[in-house]
Structures are given as structure tokens and as C-alpha cells.
Design a protein around this motif. Structure first.
Motif, PDB file in Angstrom:
ATOM      1  N   TYR A  26       1.098  -1.332  -0.125  1.00  0.00           N
ATOM      2  CA  TYR A  26      -0.219   0.274  -0.216  1.00  0.00           C
ATOM      3  C   TYR A  26       0.734   0.852  -0.040  1.00  0.00           C
ATOM      4  N   TRP A  27       0.326   2.151  -0.390  1.00  0.00           N
ATOM      5  CA  TRP A  27       0.653   3.683  -0.490  1.00  0.00           C
ATOM      6  C   TRP A  27       0.579   4.131   0.974  1.00  0.00           C
ATOM      7  N   HIS A  28       1.239   4.900   1.479  1.00  0.00           N
ATOM      8  CA  HIS A  28       1.121   5.480   2.210  1.00  0.00           C
ATOM      9  C   HIS A  28       1.965   7.024   3.395  1.00  0.00           C
ATOM     10  N   PRO A  29       1.078   7.635   3.606  1.00  0.00           N
ATOM     11  CA  PRO A  29       1.440   8.992   3.433  1.00  0.00           C
ATOM     12  C   PRO A  29       3.273   9.204   4.972  1.00  0.00           C
ATOM     13  N   ILE A  30       3.630   9.631   4.576  1.00  0.00           N
ATOM     14  CA  ILE A  30       5.158   9.649   5.401  1.00  0.00           C
ATOM     15  C   ILE A  30       5.550  11.205   5.910  1.00  0.00           C
ATOM     16  N   ALA A  31       4.775  11.691   4.891  1.00  0.00           N
ATOM     17  CA  ALA A  31       5.287  13.243   5.505  1.00  0.00           C
ATOM     18  C   ALA A  31       4.511  14.700   4.998  1.00  0.00           C
ATOM     19  N   ALA A  32       4.617  15.430   5.813  1.00  0.00           N
ATOM     20  CA  ALA A  32       3.649  16.737   4.946  1.00  0.00           C
ATOM     21  C   ALA A  32       4.046  18.085   3.574  1.00  0.00           C
ATOM     22  N   SER A  33       3.269  17.554   2.757  1.00  0.00           N
ATOM     23  CA  SER A  33       4.478  18.457   1.456  1.00  0.00           C
ATOM     24  C   SER A  33       4.809  19.844   1.858  1.00  0.00           C
ATOM     25  N   THR A  34       4.956  20.293   3.191  1.00  0.00           N
ATOM     26  CA  THR A  34       4.846  21.157   3.259  1.00  0.00           C
ATOM     27  C   THR A  34       6.175  21.439   4.062  1.00  0.00           C
ATOM     28  N   GLY A 121      15.474   2.754  -2.455  1.00  0.00           N
ATOM     29  CA  GLY A 121      15.045   3.549  -3.006  1.00  0.00           C
ATOM     30  C   GLY A 121      13.265   3.195  -3.368  1.00  0.00           C
ATOM     31  N   TYR A 122      12.805   4.125  -2.851  1.00  0.00           N
ATOM     32  CA  TYR A 122      11.103   4.219  -3.499  1.00  0.00           C
ATOM     33  C   TYR A 122      10.611   5.106  -3.892  1.00  0.00           C
ATOM     34  N   GLU A 123       9.527   4.528  -4.401  1.00  0.00           N
ATOM     35  CA  GLU A 123       8.750   5.605  -5.170  1.00  0.00           C
ATOM     36  C   GLU A 123       7.999   6.617  -5.048  1.00  0.00           C
ATOM     37  N   VAL A 124       7.795   7.893  -4.192  1.00  0.00           N
ATOM     38  CA  VAL A 124       7.150   9.034  -3.516  1.00  0.00           C
ATOM     39  C   VAL A 124       6.271   9.901  -4.271  1.00  0.00           C
ATOM     40  N   LYS A 125       5.474  10.091  -4.631  1.00  0.00           N
ATOM     41  CA  LYS A 125       4.090  10.652  -5.120  1.00  0.00           C
ATOM     42  C   LYS A 125       3.285  11.402  -3.754  1.00  0.00           C
ATOM     43  N   GLU A 126       3.066  12.348  -4.549  1.00  0.00           N
ATOM     44  CA  GLU A 126       2.748  14.089  -2.900  1.00  0.00           C
ATOM     45  C   GLU A 126       1.113  13.970  -3.690  1.00  0.00           C
ATOM     46  N   LEU A 127      -0.051  13.773  -2.584  1.00  0.00           N
ATOM     47  CA  LEU A 127      -1.557  13.995  -3.299  1.00  0.00           C
ATOM     48  C   LEU A 127      -2.258  14.886  -1.817  1.00  0.00           C
ATOM     49  N   GLY A 128      -3.387  15.839  -1.790  1.00  0.00           N
ATOM     50  CA  GLY A 128      -4.017  16.719  -0.834  1.00  0.00           C
ATOM     51  C   GLY A 128      -3.023  17.135  -0.160  1.00  0.00           C
ATOM     52  N   GLY A 129      -1.870  17.062  -0.281  1.00  0.00           N
ATOM     53  CA  GLY A 129      -0.920  17.925   1.098  1.00  0.00           C
ATOM     54  C   GLY A 129       0.239  16.622   1.638  1.00  0.00           C
ATOM     55  N   LEU A 130      -0.043  15.943   1.662  1.00  0.00           N
ATOM     56  CA  LEU A 130       0.431  14.351   1.874  1.00  0.00           C
ATOM     57  C   LEU A 130       1.933  13.709   0.788  1.00  0.00           C
ATOM     58  N   VAL A 131       3.047  14.182   1.236  1.00  0.00           N
ATOM     59  CA  VAL A 131       3.758  13.183   0.269  1.00  0.00           C
ATOM     60  C   VAL A 131       3.558  11.193   0.785  1.00  0.00           C
ATOM     61  N   PHE A 132       3.122  10.669  -0.085  1.00  0.00           N
ATOM     62  CA  PHE A 132       2.946   8.778   0.403  1.00  0.00           C
ATOM     63  C   PHE A 132       4.630   8.420  -0.868  1.00  0.00           C
ATOM     64  N   ALA A 133       4.920   6.830   0.071  1.00  0.00           N
ATOM     65  CA  ALA A 133       5.523   6.097  -0.244  1.00  0.00           C
ATOM     66  C   ALA A 133       5.429   5.088  -0.909  1.00  0.00           C
ATOM     67  N   TYR A 134       5.419   4.084  -1.707  1.00  0.00           N
ATOM     68  CA  TYR A 134       5.155   2.840  -1.818  1.00  0.00           C
ATOM     69  C   TYR A 134       6.108   2.071  -1.636  1.00  0.00           C
ATOM     70  N   MET A 135       6.267   1.186  -0.653  1.00  0.00           N
ATOM     71  CA  MET A 135       7.679   0.570  -0.496  1.00  0.00           C
ATOM     72  C   MET A 135       7.433  -1.481  -1.275  1.00  0.00           C
TER      73      MET A 135
END
Lengths: 418, 91
Positions: A26-34, A121-135
Motif C-alpha cells: 500500500y501507499w503510505h503517507p510519510i510527510a506533509a508536502s510543506t 529507493g522507493y517511489e514517492v508521490k504527492e496528493l492532497g498535501g501529503l507525500v506518499f511512499a510505496y515500498m
């Protein structure tokens, strides 16, 4: 009550452990984009037991790689973000976003050594103000566009806390509807009394007459009938979901929110409270209104739990069960059936990946992922905007702009400058 | 008695802190161990980490929620203490 072995299987999150493998799908949020807005920022993280660094390189791309340089084990928290990747500050080894080493400045020019060097190294994407990672294994599924992440004309806030306990006991709290009338009802009245505050009519003490759990496409829908209600009421007829495996969706007509539990390791959880405040009909939220990011305190200045807000009460209940709840001595009753259902769902979905199938809530169809609407009661406890009405008793009280948000939602004028 | 409980009891006797006393109290009330062991459908051990054998209580009854990681059978088994019949209709 579970055996010690089954409890371990349920709670371990490292790579190679059953639940660690399920969570990596699953994609998990790991940080806020800010937090990583500025080019050249590096943030050290631990997710699913792995020490990592999240960075924004000079081309404005995010990357997430292992914290340690393969060369001499230096932490890359202090590395140099480049145009394309992260360069170790110690001897200049450069890693791209996949973790592949692409430059070793002090090795012979024709050396192929670097080709054999790779860190995670893992894929990251931003959505809705969060940074998500897929591991997990490739190909990554779609990053789910749950309604709250893409909904328009709402004001968003993101609260967070690093909670010193295992993620499963936090999730199990969300499959336990009756705790609401006690922990956030009678206990809250006790706190009000202790603080000499008026108790008024605190509606969360309403007694549960019936609770129910239905599996649906994305998880489990929780339902309740409270004193004075029937199954016609939205608390039962609509309910609200657990989004498998680690989100709770909760809210009312005035605020919709996710509680997202991301395991840092077996005994720590990164918790996000992601809230969308819904303005009154006809009110337009100012364009590009910022998403505020704030910490929700667990302890006060004396090291005691902060128990005069709903989420603080939850954290007290989660943490005091111990770093990993010992389920070999628990005593579950009939009102805990939702918890058992969730445990079984985790095991069942694990079996699916062992059989080479995608687990529940894996979305691979981009069309399905355009906007995923989740059910949620709006008339909560037959009190309408119950939760948004008590936003000062939620984590949102720590949002620096809460009063401004309330003003915006009513259609008022912005008075401060966030 | 499971290992965890034994360890907890040992710890409780060594260190009489309130938490450990509570653990001892719970242990005293514990008169059983998880009695069920095998899947009623395929006979595989339900104690394996990939299965779920969750003991819980329905009033005075001990219930076992079972999900077999081998055959995916799911069901509940309730230990019978006293055999009762439903009240017969009077009309």
C-alpha cells in the motif's frame, strides 16, 4: 485472546515479516508536502522499520532512499541534493531516486564499480498535501484518490503525532465503537468536572444499543444505533468506514477526516489526522488557502497524557496498552467482534498475497481511481454537525488557524494571514 | 499455561508493582489455556501464525473465533458448559 505467536505475526512490520509484507503493498503517507517544499530539503524518516531519507532535489523531484550510504555507512540525512538525486557528503557518491549509485568521483573513470552499488529507493508521490511512499514490489498500484484528498472547496488541516505503540492496537480502537460513549463521553465529563468546566449536555455519552460491521469494497463499515435512535438513523443506515488496512474515516456534515496510522516500526506509529472542513452552502473557500500542519501533543509539561481532547484521550488509551498490546492476556467480549473481524481480514488478505493476488484496496484501474467516494454519516449521533461543532475538543484545536477556518466555513471574512 | 503468562507471573512475583499485580490478578482468573487447536474443516493447526484463533467471551460462554490459514474455513465454536433447550411454546 490470541497466542503469543499469533500476536507477533499480527504486529511485526519489518520486511520479510507477514504483516510487513502486506503493508508494503500500500501507499503510505510519510510527510506533509510543506515539510519538503523547498528544493534541497532532506527529512530523515523511519517507515516500516526502514531508516530512510526523503529529499527534494534541485530539479524539484522528490526521492526516498535508504539513510545509509553503501560506501562507509554515513547517514544521508546530511547529504547534498543535486539536480538528479542525492550525493553523499562524505566521498561524493551520487544516488538516483531508485537508490542506484550513478557516480563515484574518486574511483577510476572507467570503473564499473558504481553499477553494482544500490541502496533501497522507493517511489514517492504527492496528493492532497501529503507525500506518499510505496515500498512494495513493482508495479506499484495507483495511489488511491480517496475523496478527501481530491475534494474541492474544502479547507484542509493535517495534524500529526509520533505515537509510541504498535499500529494494530490503534487500528483496533477504530473497530471498537462503544469506546466512544466511555472514553470520549463519560470520561470527558469526568475531565470537565475535574477542570471545573461546565459539563452541559455532552452528547457523546449516548448509550450504544447496537453495533454492526459490514465488509465493503474498501474495508469495513461501522454502524451504531444509540439510545433514542433506530436503524433509520444515519449512524446505522450509512455508518463510516475503516479503509483497509490503516485508515479510519470519521466526521459529520461539517468536517470529514481520515485518521491514518503508518507504522514507523513495531513500537512506534506515525499518525496523521487529515481533516477537510466543509463550508456552509454557497460559501467559496479562498483559492490556494494553505493546508496547515501541526503537532498534536501526547504529554503535558509534567509528562502526563493530555486528556482534555478527544484524540489525546485516544492516544492515552492506545499507549497505555503497552508498546505492543499483549493479546495473550486480553479479555474480549461480544462488543469486540469488530476487532476480531479486522484481525481476520488482515490474515485473509495476507493469504491473498501469498497466493500471488492483490490484497483488498489495491487499485490498478486509473478510471476507478479518478475519485473514490467513501460512505460517511453526516447526521452524527442525530446531532447534525456534532464533531465539527466541537472542533475545539479535537486535534484541530492545535491548528494555528482553527478560528479562521470556522469563520471561512461560515462565509466570514479572513482576518489573519496564515 | 502460555509462556507469556508464565513470564508475567514470574515478573509479578519479583516486582510487586501495580501493573504486575494486575497481571497476576488476571492470571489467577485464567483457568484455562486456548483449548482449541485444529481446524474442524481440514484438521490443520489453528495455532499457526497464518491462522487466527481468537478466544473471547459471550456472557458465561467461552467462544473461539476461527479462521484457518490453510483452507480459509471461518466459524465460531462455543464451549458447552450446560446443555439447555429453548423454552417450549405455550400455545
Amino acid at each position: 485472546m490470541l497466542s503469543k505467536e499469533q500476536n507477533e505475526a499480527l504486529t511485526q512490520v519489518d520486511s520479510g515479516k507477514p504483516m510487513g509484507e502486506l503493508l508494503r503493498r500500500y501507499w503510505h503517507p510519510i510527510a506533509a508536502s510543506t515539510e519538503v517544499e523547498k528544493k534541497g530539503t532532506i527529512k530523515k524518516l523511519k517507515i516500516l522499520g526502514e531508516d530512510l531519507v526523503l529529499y527534494r532535489d534541485k530539479s524539484n523531484n522528490l526521492g526516498l532512499v535508504a539513510d545509509r550510504c553503501a560506501h562507509r555507512g554515513v547517514s544521508l540525512e546530511y547529504a547534498i541534493p543535486e539536480e538528479c538525486g542525492l550525493r553523499c557528503q562524505y566521498h561524493g557518491w551520487l544516488y538516483d531516486k531508485t537508490g542506484q549509485c550513478i557516480d563515484q568521483p574518486n574511483e577510476p573513470e572507467d570503473s564499473t564499480f558504481k553499477n553494482r552499488i544500490k541502496i533501497s529507493g522507493y517511489e514517492v508521490k504527492e496528493l492532497g498535501g501529503l507525500v506518499f511512499a510505496y515500498m512494495g514490489p513493482s508495479p506499484a498500484p495507483e495511489l488511491p484518490k480517496w475523496d478527501l484528498f481530491v475534494q474541492e472547496n474544502v479547507v484542509r488541516t493535517i495534524g500529526y503525532a509520533v505515537i509510541p505503540c504498535n499500529w494494530v492496537q490503534i487500528m483496533e480502537n477504530s473497530l471498537d465503537p462503544t469506546h466512544l460513549e466511555w472514553l470520549h463521553g463519560h470520561y470527558f465529563e469526568h475531565i470537565f468536572e475535574q477542570q471545573g468546566r461546565p459539563q452541559d449536555e455532552w452528547p457523546i455519552t449516548k448509550h450504544h444499543l447496537k453495533i454492526g460491521f459490514d465488509e465493503f469494497e474498501y474495508g469495513i463499515i461501522k454502524r451504531r444505533v444509540l439510545e433514542g435512535q433506530t436503524e433509520e438513523n444515519e449512524d446505522w443506515a450509512v455508518g463510516h468506514p475503516i479503509v483497509f488496512p490503516n485508515y479510519l474515516r470519521v466526521g459529520d456534515s461539517g468536517a470529514h477526516s481520515f485518521q491514518i496510522r503508518v507504522p514507523i516500526d513495531e513500537t512506534h506509529t506515525l499518525h496523521f489526522w487529515y481533516t477537510c472542513f466543509v463550508p456552509a452552502e454557497g460559501v467559496k473557500v479562498p483559492e490556494n488557502y494553505p493546508i496547515t500542519f501541526y503537532e498534536c501533543p501526547i504529554y503535558d509539561e509534567n509528562g502526563k497524557f493530555v486528556t482534555d481532547y478527544i484524540d489525546g484521550q485516544d492516544m492515552m488509551a492506545w499507549i497505555t496498552q503497552g508498546p505492543i498490546a499483549d493479546r495473550s492476556i486480553e479479555r474480549l467480549g461480544t462488543s469486540d467482534r469488530g476487532i476480531i473481524m479486522y484481525r481476520q481480514m488482515l490474515k485473509r488478505e495476507l493469504k491473498k498475497i501469498e497466493n500471488g493476488e492483490d490484497p483488498k484496496c489495491t487499485i490498478r484501474d486509473p478510471q476507478q481511481n479518478e475519485y473514490i467516494e467513501l460512505p460517511q454519516e453526516e447526521d452524527k449521533f442525530s446531532e447534525g454537525g456534532l464533531l465539527s461543532g466541537v472542533a475545539i475538543h479535537w486535534n484541530t484545536r492545535y491548528a494555528p488557524n482553527l478560528s479562521e477556518i470556522i469563520e471561512i466555513c461560515k462565509g466570514g471574512v479572513i482576518s489573519s494571514n496564515v | 499455561m502460555c509462556e507469556t503468562l508464565k513470564e508475567s507471573l514470574f515478573d509479578a512475583r519479583e516486582t510487586p508493582c501495580p501493573l504486575n499485580q494486575e497481571v497476576m490478578k488476571m492470571a489467577e482468573n485464567k483457568v484455562d489455556e486456548i483449548k482449541l487447536k485444529y481446524c474442524p474443516n481440514c484438521g490443520e493447526s489453528l495455532l499457526k501464525p497464518n491462522s487466527l484463533l481468537n478466544e473471547y467471551w459471550i456472557s458465561q460462554d467461552t467462544a473461539y473465533f476461527c479462521w484457518c490459514g490453510e483452507c480459509s474455513w471461518r466459524g465460531e465454536i462455543i464451549e458447552i458448559i450446560r446443555v439447555t433447550a429453548p423454552e417450549l411454546a405455550t400455545s
